[in-house]
Design a protein around this motif. Structure first.
Motif, PDB file in Angstrom:
ATOM      1  N   PHE A  34       3.247   2.232  -5.871  1.00 42.02           N
ATOM      2  CA  PHE A  34       2.342   1.085  -5.941  1.00 42.02           C
ATOM      3  C   PHE A  34       0.927   1.500  -5.536  1.00 42.02           C
ATOM      4  N   VAL A  35       0.801   2.259  -4.464  1.00 47.42           N
ATOM      5  CA  VAL A  35      -0.515   2.704  -3.997  1.00 47.42           C
ATOM      6  C   VAL A  35      -1.171   3.608  -5.040  1.00 47.42           C
ATOM      7  N   THR A  70       2.649  -6.786 -13.467  1.00 45.13           N
ATOM      8  CA  THR A  70       1.289  -7.305 -13.262  1.00 45.13           C
ATOM      9  C   THR A  70       0.861  -8.197 -14.419  1.00 45.13           C
ATOM     10  N   LEU A  89      -1.708  -8.939  -7.542  1.00 40.92           N
ATOM     11  CA  LEU A  89      -1.199  -7.687  -6.987  1.00 40.92           C
ATOM     12  C   LEU A  89      -0.198  -7.934  -5.866  1.00 40.92           C
ATOM     13  N   GLU A 128      -6.296 -10.137  -6.899  1.00 39.44           N
ATOM     14  CA  GLU A 128      -5.676  -9.709  -5.639  1.00 39.44           C
ATOM     15  C   GLU A 128      -4.371 -10.456  -5.400  1.00 39.44           C
ATOM     16  N   TRP A 182       3.640  -6.722  -5.971  1.00 35.35           N
ATOM     17  CA  TRP A 182       4.269  -5.937  -4.904  1.00 35.35           C
ATOM     18  C   TRP A 182       5.581  -6.574  -4.458  1.00 35.35           C
ATOM     19  N   ARG A 212      -2.478   1.305  -7.780  1.00 32.91           N
ATOM     20  CA  ARG A 212      -3.069   0.028  -7.372  1.00 32.91           C
ATOM     21  C   ARG A 212      -4.383  -0.268  -8.085  1.00 32.91           C
TER      22      ARG A 212
END
Length: 298
Positions: A13-14, A64, A38, A35, A42, A17
């Motif tokens: 994920f990071v 997403t 996201l 945001e 997550w 991102r």
């Protein structure tokens, strides 16, 4: 000394991102909503069995996209009740965004406004295909359509956008010269210098959101825009400072009134002259102009 074991879900994920944020932002035009998308992505991602995921990037983009589509439909209802003109939320961007021609075009204020004219599904398909170069099968999985249907939607959306997209971007030096001329004209109150840098068919759109005064309708034509700008600034009794910057990968000015952030004016520059001015004053949309937002198409 012991270290915490790596979490594959978190690492993936990071790693993606910035890409996921860019996808959500291009679909929504709102950093705050992106945001939120996201966060929703997550929460769903941590419940996925990674052993069943063949391509983590595509899977994350699929989540997403679906969350952004859900958000986009509710966002459209909010826009219908919005006071005055609605503009995308401006993002302060680093110079490398402006240097990436494809990225800068895809997130520019001018292009974001063109994307507003698409239906939610058309917008998702166009963004994933044209900006992020996803295949039709990948997009089909994200929007719950067949690949054949996605191909038709993509063709229709591309034709719609091509008829409205801004002309080819000017070199950085020409854009900087136009911004400097505009800034000099505004600071000196010189109408002729301002008219010289504005395209004859320039359009100014203001977004106050009901919180700050802004033109309720677009203003078109160099004469009307010049009178509006110089007339409005002439009424300002407090000290106004305009600072050049980059917003959404394109030239812009950040305005401070008596030392307080008043708004951001993004620009579309074509053939060395300013053809679009987008002045966002709604304070709820200015939270992402204080620090750079990383964006990527990869």
């Amino acid at each position: 000394m012991t270290t915490e074991p790596a979490d594959p879900a978190t690492d993936a994920f990071v790693a993606h991102r910035n890409l996921l944020f860019t996808v959500a932002y291009e679909m929504l035009g709102s950093a705050a909503d992106a945001e939120d998308v996201l966060q929703e992505t997550w929460l769903r991602w941590v419940g996925v069995d990674l052993a069943q995921v063949r391509e983590q990037r595509a899977y994350l983009v699929r989540i997403t996209t679906r969350q952004a589509l859900n958000r986009l439909r509710s966002l459209q209802r909010r826009k219908e009740a919005y006071v005055g003109q609605w503009l995308p939320e401006p993002l302060l961007t680093a110079p490398d965004v402006a240097e990436d021609v494809e990225l800068a075009e895809s997130v520019s204020m001018a292009m974001m406004l063109v994307l507003e004219t698409l239906s939610p599904t058309e917008r998702a398909v166009f963004v994933l295909r044209e900006a992020f170069d996803f295949g039709y099968e990948e997009i089909a999985a994200a929007v719950d359509k067949t690949p054949a249907a996605v191909r038709q939607i993509a063709h229709r959306a591309r034709k719609h956008v091509d008829a409205r997209r801004p002309r080819q971007a000017v070199p950085r030096s020409a854009a900087s010269a136009a911004v400097e001329s505009f800034l000099r004209a505004v600071e000196t109150g010189d109408p002729q210098t301002l008219l010289d840098v504005l395209a004859p068919d320039v359009v100014l759109i203001g977004d106050g959101g009901g919180f700050k005064q802004a033109a309720l309708r677009p203003i078109g034509g160099a004469d009307k825009v010049a009178r509006f700008l110089l007339g409005g600034l002439g009424k300002t009794r407090l000290p106004l400072t305009l600072t050049p910057t980059l917003v959404n990968g394109t030239p812009a000015l950040v305005a401070h009134l008596d030392g307080e952030l008043d708004g951001v004016m993004a620009m579309r520059i074509e053939d060395g002259r300013i053809s679009g001015l987008y002045y966002v004053r709604n304070p709820e949309k200015l939270t992402h102009v204080l620090s750079e937002t990383p964006l990527t198409l990869r």
